[in-house]
Design an enzyme around this catalytic site. Sequence first.
Site: not given
Length: 884
Positions: A70, A480
């Site tokens: 992404d 993350d």
Amino acid sequence: MRRTRILTAVLALAAGLLSGAPTALAADPPAPELTADTYTWKNARIDGGGFVPGIVFNRSEKNLAYARTDIGGAYRWQESSKTWTPLLDSVGWDDWGHTGVVSIATDSVDPNRVYAAVGTYTNSWDPKNGAVMRSSDRGASWQKAGLPFKLGGNMPGRGMGERLAVDPNRNSVLYLGAPSGKGLWRSTDSGVTWSQVANFPNVGNYAQDPGDTSGYASDNQGIVWVTFDESTGTAGNATKTIYVGVADKDNAVYRSTDAGATWQRLAGQPTGHLAHKGVLDAKNGHLYLAYSDKGGPYDGGKGQVWRYATGTGAWTDISPVAEADTFYGFSGLTVDRQKPGTVMATAYSAWWPDTQIFRSTDSGATWTKAWDYTSYPNRENRYTMDVSSSPWLTWGANPQPPEQTPKLGWMTEALEIDPFNSNRMMYGTGATIYGTENLGNWDGGGKFTVKPMVQGLEETAVNDLASPPSGAPLLSALGDIGGFRHTDLTKVPSMMFTQPNFTTTTSLDFAESKPDTVVRVGNLDSGPHIAFSTDNGANWFAGTDPSGVSGGGTVAAAADGGRFVWSPEGAGVHHATGFGTSWQASGGIPAGAIVEADRVDPKTFYGFKSGKFYVSTDGGATFKASPATGLPSGDSVRFKALPGGKGDVWLAGGATDGAYGLWHSTDGGATFTKLSNVEQADTVGFGKAAPGASYQTLYTSAKIGGVRGIFRSTDKGASWTRINDDAHQWGWTGAAITGDPRVYGRVYVSTNGRGVLYGDSSGGGTTDPGPGPDPAPTGACKVTYKVTGQWSGGFQADVQLANTGTSTWNGWSLNWAFPDGQKLTQAWNAEAAQSGSAVTAKNVGWNANVAAGSSVSFGFTANWSGTNTKPAAFRLGEQTCATD
């Protein structure tokens, strides 16, 4: 674990960092002389770390597969090493959004061709439109076709697809589904030009959150996949039947039966859900569709799987479980090309206790599960998991049944069975690519083994970096997955930072004279936002938050490790003696300031906010605004104090509509001097001094001499060496940089999706050589010529040209002859031309100067047939170069 991929770069954009406007300078500085140095670049291995929303196998050549991420570019599978090769590292600073890949397509007619639809955000966060990249050498080099709209590789719905598809019969024809109401687009010249399919009837209408004022969740997700029925065409003629998926719960699937001349809503289709995928089994005449009530990749509470008979128009609900029993949507979808009738699907949004994978060998009439309950909460798995190559995938967790660690996955929207090997399956998750090579055991009653298949694919967003003078060479703060302590850069660490385990670490620091003392801060849904280590980051314990803290912010450790200053989100700047058990508000400094510590004086701390520099000399209790003027007015700033130099501070940052560059203070921030030879700078860091130098080496991600890159200076910024090249740019590198205090020349570079890169010098050019000898050098030289990739009809090579003489080159031109009729197609880091068999490669502007003992590298792609013999000789002017 929920993964949020709204990137640090957005903050820079909001400040105008990448607006492209002219740089504001007080005066026109002289153009700096730049030397060239050849660096080798590698990732500090983490292996994975981000969401992989797409995996695509070529349908005509074995072992040719691609993965898209992404925010971190695209990759090609290398079967011989079972690794992934990055393909978009050449994306530069100004085009950083093109590291987000919303779709990828491989050409089954000509496997050398591959296409990538790129663009990260469809809202204002990404200032540029999307593009379709095309390659005729499997991604070794690219050409770009700009689009009149944006694409969203990191937008909601990015796991649906593929939006980009090549006609399997007439491969000059491609289709692209666009978001934002821009419709369906087509190219008839192999991706060179694109035009909208004007008669396509539906641009989509689904948005995750129509009320989102940022434009992120409110964007129409548009047209989400294109699937050809290859059986309705012949070689060289356009495929007649094409299916298109639209983000519209009532009108999700359209079809053309006349090669795109007209389109109709597919009659009888189910309504109330979004079709995430549409996969065709042309042999059996079945179009399979995976549905969810949401666009993903995080959300989705209900789902179905349907089969459409292309010959009769009959629809059959083949859902593996009744919709009433789902708490997830379906997305991952694949068929076994070797065994028609075998189909698999994933419950992509089943966050707890685990994702689920379903398999049918009778076209969806019956299904089996990857795992099932024996007696709740106990479960039996059809698989075993081996994460020994990436042990951090357990997250250091010890969950209660039915949850297990490591998990089978989450956000499992990419699922593919190798079209040539029924035993091999790969699927993407929010943190890695998993796969198996004994999938056939599923049907035989045995267990198949799931392992990470992700080596070489690095997809972390880096927020901060530190390289202490002792202990581990690298500590990282990551989005993350928290961050890692690397004791060996070539090996995957056993675990990320835990106790506590931040979802994102925003800042870290160590005590300069006591580097075993480390502090980190970050984000956590519930729990403390600060942690401490007394063993160089190997083990951690949680601190205590001041009232009101909502996020990590920035943190600084005193030089002796005895006190800390913390500027968290949601609360003002605070200071503490000891390990943060009792915080006190700091005076004289605004909330949200960036904080750093002096590396010598344990009572001196620094801060910066909105153009003002702040100094504390009482351990962070009180700060005073510095009288320094002319600093950047915004908050896109990063600064550091020099180890071993009290009051020696370097500050980088700014925006193109104001002050922007690199500043230096030698009086603890009372005054700053702007370096006239640096046009823009966004990071600054220090490393071991060069041999014979008295000052530490400076590193920066900057624009110098009109060139954006990673630069090194060994003389306090008087001269600069660019140490990356056009093939190694990695999009946005503006979050952090640091040299290694123990290894001269080694630098660690943050990226926004390609992990931590580290570079080592293989040349040794260190300073501006000043006026040099003739522009056409004739001194001693050595050439290393290496073919780095080869495929049917093409190859890629790297050339290293070393100055083995005693004088600096101010310009170079290398000549050779191809012995077997090879033909250049593209070159980088050199101007290359060919006449007959003769090839000439000349310097580009930034790498003209090559100091004695240094080297310069460039690369190229070329066509070949028959044999691909290495050139016999290389000449630099009248001088024949030695060769390896």
